[in-house]
Design a protein around this motif. Structure first.
Motif, PDB file in Angstrom:
ATOM      1  N   LYS A   1     -64.538   8.277 -62.683  1.00 47.12           N
ATOM      2  CA  LYS A   1     -65.602   7.406 -62.218  1.00 47.12           C
ATOM      3  C   LYS A   1     -65.681   6.210 -63.142  1.00 47.12           C
ATOM      4  CE  LYS A   1     -69.773   8.717 -64.514  1.00 47.12           C
ATOM      5  NZ  LYS A   1     -71.099   8.385 -64.421  1.00 47.12           N
ATOM      6  N   THR A   2     -66.244   5.162 -62.654  1.00 48.43           N
ATOM      7  CA  THR A   2     -66.388   3.953 -63.434  1.00 48.43           C
ATOM      8  C   THR A   2     -67.498   4.162 -64.459  1.00 48.43           C
ATOM      9  OG1 THR A   2     -65.744   2.685 -61.501  1.00 48.43           O
ATOM     10  CG2 THR A   2     -66.798   1.480 -63.286  1.00 48.43           C
ATOM     11  N   ALA A   3     -67.236   3.757 -65.678  1.00 49.85           N
ATOM     12  CA  ALA A   3     -68.218   3.922 -66.750  1.00 49.85           C
ATOM     13  C   ALA A   3     -69.353   2.921 -66.588  1.00 49.85           C
ATOM     14  CB  ALA A   3     -67.552   3.731 -68.103  1.00 49.85           C
ATOM     15  N   SER A   4     -70.539   3.352 -66.959  1.00 53.84           N
ATOM     16  CA  SER A   4     -71.676   2.433 -66.986  1.00 53.84           C
ATOM     17  C   SER A   4     -72.134   2.297 -68.433  1.00 53.84           C
ATOM     18  CB  SER A   4     -72.820   2.962 -66.109  1.00 53.84           C
ATOM     19  OG  SER A   4     -73.479   4.031 -66.739  1.00 53.84           O
ATOM     20  N   ALA A   5     -73.054   1.403 -68.674  1.00 54.67           N
ATOM     21  CA  ALA A   5     -73.538   1.178 -70.032  1.00 54.67           C
ATOM     22  C   ALA A   5     -74.227   2.411 -70.601  1.00 54.67           C
ATOM     23  CB  ALA A   5     -74.486  -0.020 -70.041  1.00 54.67           C
ATOM     24  N   ALA A   6     -74.725   3.296 -69.732  1.00 53.17           N
ATOM     25  CA  ALA A   6     -75.436   4.487 -70.193  1.00 53.17           C
ATOM     26  C   ALA A   6     -74.494   5.682 -70.373  1.00 53.17           C
ATOM     27  CB  ALA A   6     -76.538   4.841 -69.214  1.00 53.17           C
ATOM     28  N   ASP A   7     -73.186   5.458 -70.241  1.00 49.76           N
ATOM     29  CA  ASP A   7     -72.219   6.542 -70.389  1.00 49.76           C
ATOM     30  C   ASP A   7     -71.706   6.629 -71.819  1.00 49.76           C
ATOM     31  OD1 ASP A   7     -72.379   7.202 -67.726  1.00 49.76           O
ATOM     32  OD2 ASP A   7     -70.445   6.348 -67.174  1.00 49.76           O
ATOM     33  N   ILE A   8     -71.224   7.814 -72.160  1.00 50.40           N
ATOM     34  CA  ILE A   8     -70.514   8.019 -73.402  1.00 50.40           C
ATOM     35  C   ILE A   8     -69.111   8.487 -73.055  1.00 50.40           C
ATOM     36  CG2 ILE A   8     -72.574   8.505 -74.772  1.00 50.40           C
ATOM     37  CD1 ILE A   8     -71.882  11.505 -74.533  1.00 50.40           C
ATOM     38  N   ARG A   9     -68.205   8.314 -73.974  1.00 45.44           N
ATOM     39  CA  ARG A   9     -66.823   8.738 -73.756  1.00 45.44           C
ATOM     40  C   ARG A   9     -66.552   9.913 -74.687  1.00 45.44           C
ATOM     41  NH1 ARG A   9     -62.026   6.342 -71.635  1.00 45.44           N
ATOM     42  NH2 ARG A   9     -60.208   7.226 -72.641  1.00 45.44           N
ATOM     43  N   VAL A  10     -66.110  11.013 -74.113  1.00 47.64           N
ATOM     44  CA  VAL A  10     -65.770  12.206 -74.873  1.00 47.64           C
ATOM     45  C   VAL A  10     -64.422  12.728 -74.392  1.00 47.64           C
ATOM     46  CG1 VAL A  10     -68.203  12.835 -75.219  1.00 47.64           C
ATOM     47  CG2 VAL A  10     -66.951  13.800 -73.297  1.00 47.64           C
ATOM     48  N   THR A  11     -63.864  13.657 -75.142  1.00 52.66           N
ATOM     49  CA  THR A  11     -62.636  14.321 -74.726  1.00 52.66           C
ATOM     50  C   THR A  11     -62.965  15.786 -74.489  1.00 52.66           C
ATOM     51  OG1 THR A  11     -61.331  12.799 -76.061  1.00 52.66           O
ATOM     52  CG2 THR A  11     -60.248  14.826 -75.364  1.00 52.66           C
ATOM     53  N   VAL A  12     -62.674  16.265 -73.286  1.00 57.70           N
ATOM     54  CA  VAL A  12     -62.925  17.654 -72.916  1.00 57.70           C
ATOM     55  C   VAL A  12     -61.584  18.297 -72.581  1.00 57.70           C
ATOM     56  CG1 VAL A  12     -64.117  19.223 -71.344  1.00 57.70           C
ATOM     57  CG2 VAL A  12     -65.216  17.083 -72.014  1.00 57.70           C
ATOM     58  N   ASN A  13     -61.208  19.292 -73.373  1.00 54.18           N
ATOM     59  CA  ASN A  13     -59.922  19.981 -73.185  1.00 54.18           C
ATOM     60  C   ASN A  13     -58.768  18.997 -73.067  1.00 54.18           C
ATOM     61  OD1 ASN A  13     -61.402  22.314 -73.306  1.00 54.18           O
ATOM     62  ND2 ASN A  13     -61.157  22.859 -71.179  1.00 54.18           N
ATOM     63  N   GLY A  14     -58.781  17.987 -73.940  1.00 47.89           N
ATOM     64  CA  GLY A  14     -57.695  17.017 -73.993  1.00 47.89           C
ATOM     65  C   GLY A  14     -57.772  15.891 -72.991  1.00 47.89           C
ATOM     66  N   GLU A  15     -58.788  15.885 -72.142  1.00 52.10           N
ATOM     67  CA  GLU A  15     -58.932  14.866 -71.107  1.00 52.10           C
ATOM     68  C   GLU A  15     -60.111  13.947 -71.423  1.00 52.10           C
ATOM     69  OE1 GLU A  15     -60.383  14.738 -66.471  1.00 52.10           O
ATOM     70  OE2 GLU A  15     -59.220  16.467 -67.123  1.00 52.10           O
TER      71      GLU A  15
END
Length: 75
Positions: free
Chosen positions: A3-17
């Protein structure tokens, strides 16, 4: 699913993804978001095992690296 990130999103890595998630999630919120039962998984956050009793209190932060292992029964 991407999905497209918004300003209220965070970026994490879950099981390498890499994933964009809503800011403010706890581990319980993440597991619910992913459709997983918190009673049937173990979570490692930034190389430390998260205690199941703390899932509702542990906030996910931008840049976190999470590994989720789901328990599967069988015989």
């Amino acid at each position: 699913m991407t999905k497209t990130a918004s300003a209220a999103d965070i970026r994490v890595t879950v099981n390498g993804e890499a994933r964009h998630l809503p800011a403010g999630l706890t581990l319980t919120g993440l597991l619910t978001h992913l459709g997983l039962d918190p009673r049937k998984v173990a979570v490692e956050r930034n190389l430390e095992i998260a205690p199941r009793s703390g899932y509702g209190d542990i906030a996910i932060a931008d840049g976190d690296r999470l590994e989720i292992v789901q328990f599967v029964g069988g015989g």
